[in-house]
Design a protein around this motif. Sequence first.
Motif, PDB file in Angstrom:
ATOM      1  N   ASN A   1     -14.587  10.655  14.777  1.00 36.06           N
ATOM      2  CA  ASN A   1     -14.856  11.026  13.184  1.00 36.06           C
ATOM      3  C   ASN A   1     -14.208  12.476  12.571  1.00 36.06           C
ATOM      4  OD1 ASN A   1     -16.823   9.577  14.775  1.00 36.06           O
ATOM      5  ND2 ASN A   1     -17.851   9.428  12.932  1.00 36.06           N
ATOM      6  N   LEU A   2     -14.536  13.515  13.718  1.00 37.62           N
ATOM      7  CA  LEU A   2     -14.289  14.760  13.358  1.00 37.62           C
ATOM      8  C   LEU A   2     -12.451  14.764  13.287  1.00 37.62           C
ATOM      9  CD1 LEU A   2     -16.312  16.820  15.848  1.00 37.62           C
ATOM     10  CD2 LEU A   2     -16.415  16.905  13.437  1.00 37.62           C
ATOM     11  N   GLU A   3     -11.930  14.291  14.055  1.00 35.21           N
ATOM     12  CA  GLU A   3     -10.328  14.231  14.102  1.00 35.21           C
ATOM     13  C   GLU A   3      -9.861  13.604  12.755  1.00 35.21           C
ATOM     14  OE1 GLU A   3      -8.584  16.122  16.354  1.00 35.21           O
ATOM     15  OE2 GLU A   3     -10.399  16.649  17.348  1.00 35.21           O
ATOM     16  N   LEU A   4     -10.620  12.316  12.426  1.00 41.73           N
ATOM     17  CA  LEU A   4      -9.987  11.679  11.268  1.00 41.73           C
ATOM     18  C   LEU A   4     -10.238  12.566  10.031  1.00 41.73           C
ATOM     19  CD1 LEU A   4      -9.281   8.875   9.989  1.00 41.73           C
ATOM     20  CD2 LEU A   4     -11.538   8.290   9.749  1.00 41.73           C
ATOM     21  N   LYS A   5     -11.394  13.364  10.117  1.00 44.67           N
ATOM     22  CA  LYS A   5     -11.720  14.129   8.743  1.00 44.67           C
ATOM     23  C   LYS A   5     -10.678  15.155   8.446  1.00 44.67           C
ATOM     24  CE  LYS A   5     -14.807  15.465   6.004  1.00 44.67           C
ATOM     25  NZ  LYS A   5     -13.923  16.814   5.179  1.00 44.67           N
ATOM     26  N   LEU A   6     -10.047  15.458   9.677  1.00 48.57           N
ATOM     27  CA  LEU A   6      -9.139  16.772   9.645  1.00 48.57           C
ATOM     28  C   LEU A   6      -7.992  16.380   8.738  1.00 48.57           C
ATOM     29  CD1 LEU A   6      -8.727  18.312  12.909  1.00 48.57           C
ATOM     30  CD2 LEU A   6      -9.697  19.540  10.992  1.00 48.57           C
ATOM     31  N   LEU A   7      -7.787  15.086   8.712  1.00 44.05           N
ATOM     32  CA  LEU A   7      -6.465  14.563   7.723  1.00 44.05           C
ATOM     33  C   LEU A   7      -6.669  14.997   6.353  1.00 44.05           C
ATOM     34  CD1 LEU A   7      -5.275  11.174   9.205  1.00 44.05           C
ATOM     35  CD2 LEU A   7      -5.039  13.337  10.059  1.00 44.05           C
ATOM     36  N   THR A   8      -7.965  15.180   5.868  1.00 38.60           N
ATOM     37  CA  THR A   8      -7.975  15.559   4.495  1.00 38.60           C
ATOM     38  C   THR A   8      -7.828  17.345   4.490  1.00 38.60           C
ATOM     39  OG1 THR A   8     -10.367  15.994   4.612  1.00 38.60           O
ATOM     40  CG2 THR A   8      -9.625  13.860   3.843  1.00 38.60           C
ATOM     41  N   SER A   9      -7.565  17.785   5.557  1.00 32.72           N
ATOM     42  CA  SER A   9      -7.486  19.475   5.252  1.00 32.72           C
ATOM     43  C   SER A   9      -6.099  19.946   4.768  1.00 32.72           C
ATOM     44  CB  SER A   9      -7.626  20.101   6.826  1.00 32.72           C
ATOM     45  OG  SER A   9      -6.334  19.595   7.482  1.00 32.72           O
ATOM     46  N   PRO A  10      -6.164  21.053   4.346  1.00 31.15           N
ATOM     47  CA  PRO A  10      -4.789  21.462   3.764  1.00 31.15           C
ATOM     48  C   PRO A  10      -3.647  21.119   4.861  1.00 31.15           C
ATOM     49  CG  PRO A  10      -6.438  23.217   3.474  1.00 31.15           C
ATOM     50  CD  PRO A  10      -7.035  22.234   4.087  1.00 31.15           C
ATOM     51  N   GLN A  11      -3.949  21.417   6.128  1.00 29.82           N
ATOM     52  CA  GLN A  11      -2.797  21.526   7.291  1.00 29.82           C
ATOM     53  C   GLN A  11      -2.221  20.011   7.146  1.00 29.82           C
ATOM     54  OE1 GLN A  11      -3.963  22.524  11.141  1.00 29.82           O
ATOM     55  NE2 GLN A  11      -1.980  22.182  11.888  1.00 29.82           N
TER      56      GLN A  11
ATOM     57  N   PHE B   1       0.830  -1.241   0.084  1.00 22.72           N
ATOM     58  CA  PHE B   1      -0.050   0.143   0.040  1.00 22.72           C
ATOM     59  C   PHE B   1       0.850   1.199   0.128  1.00 22.72           C
ATOM     60  CE2 PHE B   1      -2.816  -2.828   2.842  1.00 22.72           C
ATOM     61  CZ  PHE B   1      -3.358  -3.546   1.605  1.00 22.72           C
ATOM     62  N   ARG B   2       1.976   1.102  -0.397  1.00 22.03           N
ATOM     63  CA  ARG B   2       3.156   2.367   0.009  1.00 22.03           C
ATOM     64  C   ARG B   2       2.659   3.422  -1.084  1.00 22.03           C
ATOM     65  NH1 ARG B   2       9.164   0.702   0.214  1.00 22.03           N
ATOM     66  NH2 ARG B   2       8.574   0.541   2.504  1.00 22.03           N
ATOM     67  N   LYS B   3       2.188   3.127  -2.358  1.00 24.59           N
ATOM     68  CA  LYS B   3       1.995   4.089  -3.031  1.00 24.59           C
ATOM     69  C   LYS B   3       0.503   4.627  -3.129  1.00 24.59           C
ATOM     70  CE  LYS B   3       5.339   3.974  -6.519  1.00 24.59           C
ATOM     71  NZ  LYS B   3       6.155   3.324  -7.868  1.00 24.59           N
ATOM     72  N   SER B   4      -0.467   3.799  -2.740  1.00 22.69           N
ATOM     73  CA  SER B   4      -1.841   4.131  -2.717  1.00 22.69           C
ATOM     74  C   SER B   4      -2.555   3.356  -1.740  1.00 22.69           C
ATOM     75  CB  SER B   4      -2.671   4.350  -3.850  1.00 22.69           C
ATOM     76  OG  SER B   4      -3.001   2.927  -4.042  1.00 22.69           O
ATOM     77  N   PHE B   5      -3.074   3.859  -0.601  1.00 19.90           N
ATOM     78  CA  PHE B   5      -3.522   3.225   0.721  1.00 19.90           C
ATOM     79  C   PHE B   5      -5.075   3.678   0.722  1.00 19.90           C
ATOM     80  CE2 PHE B   5      -3.249   2.874   5.573  1.00 19.90           C
ATOM     81  CZ  PHE B   5      -3.646   1.409   5.516  1.00 19.90           C
ATOM     82  N   TYR B   6      -6.030   2.977   0.607  1.00 19.66           N
ATOM     83  CA  TYR B   6      -7.352   3.465   0.523  1.00 19.66           C
ATOM     84  C   TYR B   6      -8.098   2.937   1.651  1.00 19.66           C
ATOM     85  CZ  TYR B   6      -7.653   5.720  -4.041  1.00 19.66           C
ATOM     86  OH  TYR B   6      -7.423   6.578  -5.097  1.00 19.66           O
ATOM     87  N   ILE B   7      -8.733   3.709   2.600  1.00 20.98           N
ATOM     88  CA  ILE B   7      -9.296   3.414   3.850  1.00 20.98           C
ATOM     89  C   ILE B   7     -10.732   3.742   3.973  1.00 20.98           C
ATOM     90  CG2 ILE B   7      -9.313   4.257   6.296  1.00 20.98           C
ATOM     91  CD1 ILE B   7      -6.597   5.352   5.850  1.00 20.98           C
ATOM     92  N   TYR B   8     -11.485   2.601   4.331  1.00 23.41           N
ATOM     93  CA  TYR B   8     -12.919   2.810   4.241  1.00 23.41           C
ATOM     94  C   TYR B   8     -13.075   2.907   5.970  1.00 23.41           C
ATOM     95  CZ  TYR B   8     -17.808   1.680   4.173  1.00 23.41           C
ATOM     96  OH  TYR B   8     -19.279   1.393   4.232  1.00 23.41           O
ATOM     97  N   PRO B   9     -13.526   4.098   6.451  1.00 25.22           N
ATOM     98  CA  PRO B   9     -14.065   4.352   7.863  1.00 25.22           C
ATOM     99  C   PRO B   9     -15.411   3.879   8.188  1.00 25.22           C
ATOM    100  CG  PRO B   9     -13.810   6.420   6.613  1.00 25.22           C
ATOM    101  CD  PRO B   9     -13.848   5.514   5.523  1.00 25.22           C
TER     102      PRO B   9
ATOM    103  N   ASP C   1      -3.213  17.140   5.249  1.00 24.17           N
ATOM    104  CA  ASP C   1      -3.326  16.626   3.808  1.00 24.17           C
ATOM    105  C   ASP C   1      -2.668  15.288   3.605  1.00 24.17           C
ATOM    106  OD1 ASP C   1      -3.357  16.419   1.181  1.00 24.17           O
ATOM    107  OD2 ASP C   1      -1.623  17.839   0.648  1.00 24.17           O
ATOM    108  N   MET C   2      -3.406  14.317   4.058  1.00 20.80           N
ATOM    109  CA  MET C   2      -2.946  12.914   4.128  1.00 20.80           C
ATOM    110  C   MET C   2      -2.659  12.319   2.581  1.00 20.80           C
ATOM    111  SD  MET C   2      -6.228  10.630   4.878  1.00 20.80           S
ATOM    112  CE  MET C   2      -7.680  10.518   3.901  1.00 20.80           C
ATOM    113  N   SER C   3      -3.264  13.140   1.448  1.00 18.06           N
ATOM    114  CA  SER C   3      -3.153  12.442   0.343  1.00 18.06           C
ATOM    115  C   SER C   3      -1.613  12.747  -0.383  1.00 18.06           C
ATOM    116  CB  SER C   3      -3.964  13.481  -0.840  1.00 18.06           C
ATOM    117  OG  SER C   3      -3.626  14.751  -0.917  1.00 18.06           O
ATOM    118  N   ARG C   4      -0.879  13.634   0.314  1.00 17.26           N
ATOM    119  CA  ARG C   4       0.457  13.725  -0.117  1.00 17.26           C
ATOM    120  C   ARG C   4       1.343  12.400   0.332  1.00 17.26           C
ATOM    121  NH1 ARG C   4       3.309  16.281   5.116  1.00 17.26           N
ATOM    122  NH2 ARG C   4       1.346  16.159   6.501  1.00 17.26           N
ATOM    123  N   PHE C   5       0.812  11.532   1.121  1.00 12.21           N
ATOM    124  CA  PHE C   5       1.181  10.237   1.578  1.00 12.21           C
ATOM    125  C   PHE C   5       0.669   9.296   0.668  1.00 12.21           C
ATOM    126  CE2 PHE C   5       2.014  12.873   5.329  1.00 12.21           C
ATOM    127  CZ  PHE C   5       3.291  12.926   5.414  1.00 12.21           C
ATOM    128  N   GLY C   6      -0.316   9.675  -0.159  1.00 16.04           N
ATOM    129  CA  GLY C   6      -1.102   8.513  -0.924  1.00 16.04           C
ATOM    130  C   GLY C   6      -2.166   7.895  -0.286  1.00 16.04           C
TER     131      GLY C   6
END
Length: 203
Positions: A101-111, A83-91, A113-118
Amino acid sequence: MSWFLKGIKRGIRTEKFPKEKPLEVAPWSTKIEGEGNVNCPTNAIEDNKWAQEKCVFCRRCFPSYKPTGDVNIFKVEKRNPTFRKSFYIYPIDVGTCGGCNLELKLLTSPQYDMSRFGIFFTNTPRHADALLVMGIMTEGMREALMRAYEAMPEPKLIILLGACAISGGLLGLPPEIKGDVRIAGCPPNPYTILKALVETKGD
Ligand code: SF4
Ligand code: SF4
């Protein structure tokens, strides 16, 4: 209006964490240190030893025990470099208060930004590499949890997020599913979640 002007002045600033230290950490839901006997509602302190997975961070033990700001309160027992290049999570929320839920959602914020790690969310377990479970086990979600797990392709990982999912927290029993990754906190700190996910995908 001041938040708006502050935003323009600072611009969008993404965390350098986990490569560098976190910029600002909320003190609770970080590692706790101290000594003495306290009336802990979840028995997270016994014989002066603190068990991160049982702690609901109620602060009843303060000031004998204090948070240290160390966000490394997770355990990764199984990781998968597939999953190093792409890691898909189903919450899946099986009985939360909404905090995890609220803290997890923050990972998609610009601050954060979990997508920079795939790392991405998916809205179907059929596309998921990891099932991320939050909350205590409620009767109505028992079957939904197992159906989501069974719908996932191999290889697959189970992540338990927060005290409720790991130990039942204050209110109930944890889901009957073994976690490959356990992320402590109530609610877990976004820095803790991000670091645990990055390690889980084999970085
Ligand atoms: S913060 Fe609350 S749950 Fe955690 S160790 Fe202290 S008393 Fe126990
Ligand atoms: S661990 Fe804490 S924040 Fe998360 S669902 Fe349970 S009570 Fe809410």
